[in-house]
Enzyme design. Structure first.
Site, PDB file in Angstrom:
ATOM      1  N   GLY A 170      10.155 -21.556  -4.744  1.00 14.81           N
ATOM      2  CA  GLY A 170       9.090 -20.893  -3.989  1.00 14.81           C
ATOM      3  C   GLY A 170       7.862 -20.653  -4.841  1.00 14.81           C
ATOM      4  N   GLY A 177       4.758 -20.807  -4.207  1.00 16.67           N
ATOM      5  CA  GLY A 177       3.720 -20.003  -3.580  1.00 16.67           C
ATOM      6  C   GLY A 177       3.896 -18.539  -3.902  1.00 16.67           C
ATOM      7  N   ASP A 178       5.139 -18.114  -4.016  1.00 19.59           N
ATOM      8  CA  ASP A 178       5.452 -16.749  -4.427  1.00 19.59           C
ATOM      9  C   ASP A 178       5.444 -16.606  -5.946  1.00 19.59           C
ATOM     10  OD1 ASP A 178       6.089 -15.306  -1.907  1.00 19.59           O
ATOM     11  OD2 ASP A 178       7.636 -16.832  -1.717  1.00 19.59           O
ATOM     12  N   LEU A 179       6.156 -17.480  -6.635  1.00 19.30           N
ATOM     13  CA  LEU A 179       6.428 -17.282  -8.055  1.00 19.30           C
ATOM     14  C   LEU A 179       5.190 -17.484  -8.924  1.00 19.30           C
ATOM     15  CD1 LEU A 179       9.911 -19.032  -8.310  1.00 19.30           C
ATOM     16  CD2 LEU A 179       9.397 -16.633  -7.899  1.00 19.30           C
ATOM     17  N   ALA A 186       2.905 -14.571  -8.311  1.00 18.38           N
ATOM     18  CA  ALA A 186       3.432 -13.386  -8.992  1.00 18.38           C
ATOM     19  C   ALA A 186       3.124 -13.413 -10.481  1.00 18.38           C
ATOM     20  CB  ALA A 186       4.941 -13.297  -8.772  1.00 18.38           C
TER      21      ALA A 186
END
Length: 395
Positions: A171, A173-175, A178
């Site tokens: 992921g 897009g998240d990682l 973040a």
């Protein structure tokens, strides 16, 4: 002592992007207090489980919430809001990943929290950013990893040339968002150390994916053409690709002339090295040259191909997760960390910290918390016991 042991972080995040960001901070020693809505983080109940779904939480939650403390609060309750504000007064950082405007509904937005703690660093992770740093028509829309990868250009340049757009497995897009947000927080901490001023840190998933596809951006700008999918190959380097073997796949990154010569020697095709001595020549004739390498690789097992080129050319097997678990490098680098799994009476392994430091090595601080596990120490017993000497000094 961790590198960030002097920081307290109030973590209002859930699911993946926010928890991964605050996990990085916790691994480096920050005291991360996870404030959870009634019922807890949405992904507490997500599988997999070791034995059954009677366990306190599944692997998804465990993986990115290790080493944190949990407190369950309902922002619809005035007493809970006041408890939250009391924690903010003593905090260094607040991180949230709600839709834009959510915290303001409870009168807990940045401006309110800044009044209670002027040095506060307030950080948000959203699909499309916050109006404070640049207002757009997309703000307020929900977003997940798949949305960010699609909008940010990742899917358009991922997959086989004749195949459909394809999301990247992890992921990102998240990682990646973040990780960038964590960098922004640490930069804000340094700025506060220099000036005494807090600030708002904002990282958008769409922005992060656009940053990640920087190659596509400059290619489009320089050539006027929109890059698309090329499978496992590279648009400007060759050979830089995956090749099928008898029992799997291996990758070869031999775009330097010295590496190209080594590959040709291993193949017994020194004639190719002589015929295509320049990188531009190899790029122009990449299709026929790829067929030559593919035919050679197909007759070898992966281990044999890697052994033939290793030390001479950048080469590696395409590993399964089973093989990663068996790789001694992974153990030597402490990249698999055992933690307790509540309700299963056994330990599980999660990914370790890739950040290595000689004086303050990051360490995953044990398992993820049970819901509301630390209420007593955070609210009821937050005042440290005073010694007789301290009492006498006050008198």
């Amino acid at each position: 002592m961790g590198a960030l042991s002097n920081l307290r972080v109030i973590d209002l995040t859930q699911v993946l992007a926010g928890p991964y960001c605050t996990m990085l901070l916790a691994d480096m020693g920050a005291d991360v207090v996870k404030i959870e809505r009634p019922g807890g983080d949405l992904i507490r109940s997500n599988p997999p489980f070791v034995e059954s779904d009677e366990e306190a939480y599944g692997g998804y939650f465990q993986s990115v919430n290790r080493g944190k403390r949990s407190l369950e609060l309902d922002f619809n309750d005035p007493d809970d809001r006041e408890d939250f504000l009391s924690l903010v007064e003593e905090a260094d950082v607040v991180v949230e990943n709600y839709r834009s405007g959510t915290m303001e509904k409870y009168d807990l937005g940045y401006e309110t929290l800044k009044e209670r703690n002027p040095e506060l660093i307030y950080s948000s992770i959203r699909g499309f950013g916050d109006p404070r740093t640049g207002e757009t028509h997309r703000q307020g829309q929900p977003s997940f990893d798949l949305i960010a990868q699609a909008l940010g250009g990742v899917m358009e340049i991922t997959g086989q040339e004749e195949g459909p757009p394809t999301k990247v497995g992890p992921g990102i897009g998240d990682l990646f968002t973040a990780t960038l947000n964590c960098i922004g927080i640490l930069a804000a901490v340094n700025y506060r150390h220099c000036t005494g001023k807090g600030q708002y840190v904002d990282t958008a998933m769409y922005d992060a994916m656009l940053s990640m596809t920087e190659r596509a951006v400059y290619q489009h700008s320089y050539t006027g053409e929109a890059p698309s999918r090329r499978g496992n190959s590279h648009p400007t380097l060759f050979p830089y690709d995956a090749f099928e073997t008898r029992d799997g796949h291996a990758v070869i990154a031999a775009f330097g002339t010295n590496h190209w010569n080594e590959v040709c020697e291993a193949m017994g095709r020194e004639d190719l090295a002589a015929e295509y001595p320049e990188a531009a020549d190899r790029l122009e004739h990449r299709e026929e040259l790829r067929e030559e390498i593919a035919a050679w690789a197909a007759d070898l097992e992966t281990a044999d191909l890697v052994e033939t080129l290793e030390g001479r050319v950048p080469v590696a097997p395409v590993q399964s997760t089973d093989e990663i678990f068996e790789d001694p490098h992974v153990r030597d680098r402490e990249m698999l960390v055992p933690v307790e799994q509540p309700g299963a009476d056994e330990t599980v392994e999660i990914a370790g910290s890739p950040i290595k430091m000689t004086e303050t090595p990051p360490e995953p601080g044990g398992r993820a918390p049970l819901l509301d596990e630390h209420r007593g120490e955070l609210l009821e017993d937050d005042e440290p016991e005073r010694t007789d000497a301290e009492t006498a000094a006050d008198d």
